[in-house]
Enzyme design. Structure first.
Site, PDB file in Angstrom:
ATOM      1  CB  SER A 201      76.832  -9.882  77.800  1.00  0.00           C
ATOM      2  OG  SER A 201      77.187 -11.011  78.696  1.00  0.00           O
TER       3      SER A 201
ATOM      4  CB  CYS B 145      56.171  -1.935  81.309  1.00  0.00           C
ATOM      5  SG  CYS B 145      57.373  -2.226  82.388  1.00  0.00           S
TER       6      CYS B 145
ATOM      7  CG  HIS C 286      76.006 -13.996  79.678  1.00  0.00           C
ATOM      8  ND1 HIS C 286      77.074 -13.099  79.326  1.00  0.00           N
ATOM      9  CD2 HIS C 286      76.645 -15.217  79.894  1.00  0.00           C
ATOM     10  CE1 HIS C 286      78.127 -13.486  79.515  1.00  0.00           C
ATOM     11  NE2 HIS C 286      78.118 -14.696  79.751  1.00  0.00           N
TER      12      HIS C 286
ATOM     13  CD  GLU D 147      57.115  -1.052  74.304  1.00  0.00           C
ATOM     14  OE1 GLU D 147      58.395  -1.268  74.013  1.00  0.00           O
ATOM     15  OE2 GLU D 147      56.440  -0.160  73.509  1.00  0.00           O
ATOM     16  CB  SER D 148      60.950  -3.244  80.191  1.00  0.00           C
ATOM     17  OG  SER D 148      61.624  -3.445  81.350  1.00  0.00           O
TER      18      SER D 148
END
Ligand code: SPD
Length: 427
Positions: A55, A83, A68, A62-63
């Site tokens: 994970s 974004c 997983h 930008e985010s």
């Protein structure tokens, strides 16, 4: 722009399970997927889980990109969230499809924060964002990547830089070198820690000095395994030793250690050393009877090529190859982590050497799972390996600036806790 962000939810199927279980490859793949798409990476955190799966998340200016994996299903669930207009998440998607060798997939793009539904408030972030950008160095983002040595129920994790300095797979095993923050350069074989710069001396001093100093006249030594060179380094400190033969099955281990662990591998050019790359089990089987005063078995755990090093047949060959007062020392796993192998090996040695002639020593090594590890010694003659003359151990320890071994540690190491004595039927 009709929305604040783009969110692609991806199902990668039919992937290569080995890759989906490899935290190294996945972290590097996800970071590269971000940069290829034009994102600025802030940090990454990735973990390997037991028994399978990885994970992780890459936080970007930008985010984020998150994953997983379920290697046993060849499946990875991936979120690519960006974004603004400067990053194209589909570039990340294309790249990851190749990295994971995915044969089929489904992907759904959602617009996040639809501007038709939101109302702009009087809150101007532009200056803050521009200011923050000045403090981000895309070359030195904070990586939080962990190497994990584990079985189904327990694990030990070390954080490392995220770079793999050496990575080669032979017909026997995969050898890697990583740089860990807490324990320095680290040699791993098949996802298990073999030695780290910081605590390798605990292991290599205790596999060598108790047997050599209690015996007093060790001249001919055979080392099976020990490809990193730490054991021969310790053995060759003793002036009584005339010749050391070392048989290591995998030359990658020797190469990796010579390249990245110079303080461990520094004795490979010693004139008393004969180095053989070959099968140690066969070598002992064919050895002349009574030809070694000391045999050290410095193998890895009882899986893969080291499995045969835990068999009675192998120890019978060792017994025959030992001189009448000879000593065998073998890497014997952990009573807490590998209790079964620890007990079985003890039974096997007692069959070969006799109940009273097998001694177990424990020592502390924080980078092996559970932190407690053992060597078992089989004694052919009448040497008391559990004791040592104070002056002999202290002079030797001081002359060589040893890190771990001294006379009290020698004697104390053979003092077993009750639960261990019970395991070995010695209480
Ligand atoms: N689980 C770790 C067992 C490692 C035994 N060998 C280490 C090699 C050091 N020379």
């Amino acid at each position: 722009m009709s929305a604040l962000g783009r969110h692609i939810l991806v199902e990668f199927m039919g992937c290569n399970p080995e890759i989906l279980n490899d935290v190294f490859v996945i972290e590097q793949g996800m970071v590269k997927a971000a940069t290829k798409a034009g994102a600025t990476v802030i940090n990454s955190t990735f973990h390997h889980f037991s028994p399978y799966g990885v994970s992780g998340v890459v936080v970007i200016q930008e985010s984020h990109l998150a994953i997983h994996t379920w290697p046993e299903y060849g499946y990875a669930a991936v979120d690519l969230f960006t974004c603004g207009d400067s990053v194209d998440p589909w570039i990340s998607f294309d790249y990851l499809k190749k990295v994971f060798e995915s044969s089929n997939y489904s992907a759904l793009e959602m617009k996040r924060g639809s501007l038709n539904l939101l109302q702009r408030m009087h809150f101007d972030m532009n200056n803050i964002r521009e200011e923050a950008k000045k403090h981000i160095n895309p070359d030195t983002f904070n990586r939080n990547v962990w190497f994990t040595d584990k079985d189904e129920n327990q694990a030990l994790s070390l954080r490392y830089t995220g770079e793999v300095l050496y990575d080669k797979t032979s017909e026997f095993q995969r050898t890697r070198i990583i740089d860990t923050y807490a324990y320095g350069t680290t040699l791993t074989i098949d996802n298990m820690v073999m030695c780290t710069e910081k605590d390798e001396s605990h292991y290599h001093e205790m596999i060598s000095h108790p047997a050599i100093l209690s015996h007093g006249h060790i001249k001919k030594v055979l080392v099976i395994g020990g490809g990193d060179g730490g054991t021969i380094r310790e053995v060759l400190r003793h002036s009584s030793v005339e010749k050391v033969t070392m048989v290591e099955i995998d030359e990658n281990v020797i190469e990796a250690s010579k390249m990245y662990l110079p303080s461990v591998s520094r004795s490979f050019n010693h004139p008393k050393l004969k180095l053989i790359v070959g099968d140690g089990i066969k070598f002992v089987e064919e050895a002349k009877p009574e030809s070694y005063d000391l045999i050290i078995v410095d193998g890895s755990d009882p899986v893969g090529p080291a499995e045969g090093l835990f068999s009675q047949k192998f120890y019978e060959s060792c017994f025959n190859a030992l001189t009448p007062n000879g000593i065998l020392v073998t890497q014997a796993e952990s009573p807490l982590f590998n209790d079964r192998a620890f007990v079985e090996l003890n039974g096997c040695l007692k069959e070969v050497f006799g109940n009273e002639k097998v001694k177990t020593l424990l020592f502390h090594i924080p980078t092996y799972p559970s932190g407690t590890w053992s060597f078992q010694l089989g004694v052919k003659g009448d040497i008391d390996v559990t004791n040592v003359k104070d002056e002999c151990a202290e002079t030797f320890g001081n002359n060589h600036l040893l890190n771990y071994y001294n006379a009290n540690v020698h004697r104390g190491a053979f003092a077993l806790p009750n639960f261990v004595k019970r395991m070995l039927n010695e209480l």
